[in-house]
Write a protein that holds these residues in place. Structure first.
Motif, PDB file in Angstrom:
ATOM      1  N   LEU A   1      11.500   4.896  -5.111  1.00 34.66           N
ATOM      2  CA  LEU A   1      10.417   4.003  -5.538  1.00 34.66           C
ATOM      3  C   LEU A   1      10.887   2.569  -5.780  1.00 34.66           C
ATOM      4  N   PRO A   2      12.011   2.360  -6.496  1.00 34.59           N
ATOM      5  CA  PRO A   2      12.469   0.979  -6.701  1.00 34.59           C
ATOM      6  C   PRO A   2      12.789   0.248  -5.402  1.00 34.59           C
ATOM      7  N   GLU A   3      13.364   0.960  -4.422  1.00 27.67           N
ATOM      8  CA  GLU A   3      13.703   0.315  -3.158  1.00 27.67           C
ATOM      9  C   GLU A   3      12.443  -0.110  -2.402  1.00 27.67           C
ATOM     10  N   ILE A   4      11.426   0.728  -2.416  1.00 24.10           N
ATOM     11  CA  ILE A   4      10.179   0.387  -1.719  1.00 24.10           C
ATOM     12  C   ILE A   4       9.463  -0.747  -2.442  1.00 24.10           C
ATOM     13  N   LYS A   5       9.577  -0.787  -3.775  1.00 23.18           N
ATOM     14  CA  LYS A   5       8.970  -1.885  -4.536  1.00 23.18           C
ATOM     15  C   LYS A   5       9.619  -3.218  -4.165  1.00 23.18           C
ATOM     16  N   LYS A   6      10.950  -3.210  -3.971  1.00 20.03           N
ATOM     17  CA  LYS A   6      11.636  -4.437  -3.565  1.00 20.03           C
ATOM     18  C   LYS A   6      11.079  -4.964  -2.247  1.00 20.03           C
ATOM     19  N   ILE A   7      10.878  -4.058  -1.308  1.00 13.53           N
ATOM     20  CA  ILE A   7      10.345  -4.461   0.001  1.00 13.53           C
ATOM     21  C   ILE A   7       8.912  -4.959  -0.140  1.00 13.53           C
ATOM     22  N   ALA A   8       8.110  -4.295  -0.975  1.00 11.42           N
ATOM     23  CA  ALA A   8       6.726  -4.721  -1.190  1.00 11.42           C
ATOM     24  C   ALA A   8       6.678  -6.120  -1.802  1.00 11.42           C
ATOM     25  N   ASP A   9       7.596  -6.404  -2.736  1.00 13.96           N
ATOM     26  CA  ASP A   9       7.627  -7.732  -3.366  1.00 13.96           C
ATOM     27  C   ASP A   9       7.998  -8.825  -2.369  1.00 13.96           C
ATOM     28  N   MET A  10       8.776  -8.474  -1.357  1.00 15.37           N
ATOM     29  CA  MET A  10       9.214  -9.475  -0.371  1.00 15.37           C
ATOM     30  C   MET A  10       8.096  -9.883   0.578  1.00 15.37           C
ATOM     31  N   GLU A  11       6.991  -9.126   0.586  1.00 11.53           N
ATOM     32  CA  GLU A  11       5.889  -9.446   1.496  1.00 11.53           C
ATOM     33  C   GLU A  11       5.232 -10.777   1.161  1.00 11.53           C
ATOM     34  N   ARG A  12       5.339 -11.206  -0.082  1.00 10.73           N
ATOM     35  CA  ARG A  12       4.759 -12.513  -0.455  1.00 10.73           C
ATOM     36  C   ARG A  12       5.401 -13.635   0.355  1.00 10.73           C
ATOM     37  N   MET A  13       6.673 -13.461   0.681  1.00  9.58           N
ATOM     38  CA  MET A  13       7.405 -14.496   1.403  1.00  9.58           C
ATOM     39  C   MET A  13       7.409 -14.265   2.909  1.00  9.58           C
ATOM     40  N   TYR A  14       7.541 -12.993   3.329  1.00 15.89           N
ATOM     41  CA  TYR A  14       7.747 -12.707   4.747  1.00 15.89           C
ATOM     42  C   TYR A  14       6.544 -12.083   5.446  1.00 15.89           C
ATOM     43  N   GLY A  15       5.473 -11.811   4.724  1.00 16.91           N
ATOM     44  CA  GLY A  15       4.350 -11.135   5.339  1.00 16.91           C
ATOM     45  C   GLY A  15       4.548  -9.625   5.367  1.00 16.91           C
ATOM     46  N   THR A  16       3.675  -8.902   6.075  1.00 18.41           N
ATOM     47  CA  THR A  16       3.709  -7.446   6.042  1.00 18.41           C
ATOM     48  C   THR A  16       5.068  -6.882   6.450  1.00 18.41           C
ATOM     49  N   MET A  17       5.563  -5.925   5.670  1.00 19.97           N
ATOM     50  CA  MET A  17       6.861  -5.300   5.928  1.00 19.97           C
ATOM     51  C   MET A  17       6.720  -3.775   5.956  1.00 19.97           C
ATOM     52  N   LYS A  18       5.624  -3.329   6.545  1.00 19.35           N
ATOM     53  CA  LYS A  18       5.350  -1.896   6.637  1.00 19.35           C
ATOM     54  C   LYS A  18       6.472  -1.154   7.355  1.00 19.35           C
TER      55      LYS A  18
ATOM     56  N   GLU B   1       0.832  -1.208   0.000  1.00 23.44           N
ATOM     57  CA  GLU B   1       0.000   0.000   0.000  1.00 23.44           C
ATOM     58  C   GLU B   1       0.868   1.260   0.000  1.00 23.44           C
ATOM     59  N   ILE B   2       2.000   1.213   0.698  1.00 23.14           N
ATOM     60  CA  ILE B   2       2.908   2.361   0.718  1.00 23.14           C
ATOM     61  C   ILE B   2       3.462   2.614  -0.682  1.00 23.14           C
ATOM     62  N   TYR B   3       3.850   1.549  -1.379  1.00 22.61           N
ATOM     63  CA  TYR B   3       4.379   1.697  -2.734  1.00 22.61           C
ATOM     64  C   TYR B   3       3.313   2.265  -3.674  1.00 22.61           C
ATOM     65  N   GLU B   4       2.104   1.741  -3.589  1.00 24.18           N
ATOM     66  CA  GLU B   4       1.020   2.231  -4.438  1.00 24.18           C
ATOM     67  C   GLU B   4       0.719   3.703  -4.131  1.00 24.18           C
ATOM     68  N   TYR B   5       0.796   4.081  -2.858  1.00 24.75           N
ATOM     69  CA  TYR B   5       0.574   5.474  -2.465  1.00 24.75           C
ATOM     70  C   TYR B   5       1.654   6.372  -3.073  1.00 24.75           C
TER      71      TYR B   5
ATOM     72  N   LYS C   1      13.213   2.298   5.581  1.00 26.12           N
ATOM     73  CA  LYS C   1      13.983   2.522   4.362  1.00 26.12           C
ATOM     74  C   LYS C   1      13.728   3.945   3.826  1.00 26.12           C
ATOM     75  N   LEU C   2      12.475   4.383   3.869  1.00 24.13           N
ATOM     76  CA  LEU C   2      12.156   5.739   3.438  1.00 24.13           C
ATOM     77  C   LEU C   2      12.928   6.777   4.255  1.00 24.13           C
ATOM     78  N   GLU C   3      12.962   6.556   5.572  1.00 20.96           N
ATOM     79  CA  GLU C   3      13.668   7.494   6.440  1.00 20.96           C
ATOM     80  C   GLU C   3      15.162   7.509   6.130  1.00 20.96           C
TER      81      GLU C   3
END
Length: 368
Positions: free
Chosen positions: A340-357, A320-324, A363-365
């Protein structure tokens, strides 16, 4: 001081817990008290000498506990427990313990609507800072109660405040109240809080309030003469409420600006200007070694996380953060090709590790 063996008071609510404390009283009963007690046990009667001494010891223990509560800034004690122990035939210990709290009176059920606003004004000539205003509304009656929170930079006791409060609505209507007096000011560590004062404010105005400015006109410190806040030292906060929330989150509730260098020195998070050779802030005491200074000349097109952080933290996960962020209009190349690419990488990892909000926000900070 309110006392109870339970964990609440009818008509009050607990606003802060200040710690669990205990006091001990040791008393010697004396030979004749022991003799009288043994005689009373033999004949089945009561031992008045023992009872009176135990009552006195319990009262003394409660008085010591109350004194500890006052020193911590509390006005009530919950969960009071009294224990007894014997060290010998003639020595008894009484232990009185409880949790020290700060309570305030509840409003009626119809006034459950509450709003908290950061104070959008400060004064550098005073040794304290009012940083929040909390308002309670009683529906349809035109009664609003307002209390203030702040931070003290002095060991001296702040006795009373006289303030002016300005409310601004979402329609840019301005409502001002002058010479509001607060005389019940509590201090716990460096944190300040006042009682609630009633002001006459229309219910619709209350619901449409957008910001609050509290200006300290006068104060009394340590029972000395009235001290007036220097008008020239009154400052308005330039940041939006979202930006101020970000600054306060990372640098403390009393922070009003991002620390930065000037031609003659540096400006602390609290807004105080300091000379180049000043190792600590002359107002709040922050060390220059702990401060991260902004350059003050950032690219206007750059991505400023503080403008979006409140919205981002309300989202559920990294996806949701990436889409925002994809919908944020920003011409900054670093935003497009690095953030944006770095946040997309983290969003893609949620399929394996669950929520990574949390990882996405961290990472943004780092990147910003």
């Amino acid at each position: 001081m309110l006392l109870t063996s339970g964990y609440n008071f009818e008509g009050y609510k607990i606003i802060s817990y200040l710690g669990h404390k205990s006091s001990q009283v040791v008393l010697g009963t004396g030979f004749f008290s022991s003799f009288n007690a043994s005689v009373s046990d033999f004949f089945g009667s009561r031992s008045n000498s023992y009872e009176e001494k135990l009552d006195s010891a319990e009262d003394a223990g409660k008085e010591r506990l109350i004194q500890q509560a006052k020193e911590l800034g509390g006005n009530a004690i919950i969960g009071i427990d009294v224990d007894y122990t014997t060290f010998s035939n003639d020595i008894i210990g009484v232990i009185v313990s409880g949790t020290i709290v700060k309570v305030e009176k509840k409003m009626s059920e119809s006034e459950e609507e509450t709003k908290q606003f950061p104070n959008m004004e400060y004064n550098l000539s005073l040794p304290f800072r009012i940083y929040d205003a909390v308002c309670y509304n009683i529906d349809s009656t035109g009664k609003v109660y307002i209390g203030l929170s702040g931070k003290s930079y002095t060991d001296k006791e702040i006795k009373a405040l006289e303030v002016s409060i300005t409310f601004k609505t979402i329609f840019n209507k301005v409502i001002e109240f002058s010479n509001i007096v607060f005389v019940d000011i509590q201090k716990s560590d460096d944190e300040l809080s006042t009682e609630y004062c009633r002001i006459d404010l229309d219910n619709n105005i209350f619901k449409s309030m957008e910001s609050v400015s509290v200006r300290v006109n006068k104060c009394i410190i340590n029972g000395q003469d009235i001290i007036a806040g220097a008008t020239a030292q009154n400052k308005e906060i330039d940041s939006s409420t979202k930006e101020l929330w970000y600054i306060r989150k990372y640098h403390g509730n009393d922070a009003v600006v991002n620390a930065h260098k000037t031609d003659n020195g540096w400006v602390c998070y609290c807004g105080m200007e300091n000379a180049d050779n000043q190792p600590v802030c002359t107002l709040c005491g922050r060390s220059v070694e702990t401060i991260c200074f902004s350059s003050g000349n950032e690219d206007l097109d750059a991505f400023h996380l503080q403008e979006y952080l409140v919205d981002i933290t309300a989202l559920n996960d990294a996806k949701e953060i990436y889409e925002y962020l994809q919908n944020v209009e920003c011409s900054d190349e670093n935003f497009k090709f690095e953030i944006l690419p770095e946040i997309k990488k983290i969003a893609d990892m949620e399929r394996m590790y669950g929520t990574m909000k949390d990882s996405a926000i961290k990472k943004l900070e780092e990147l910003c």
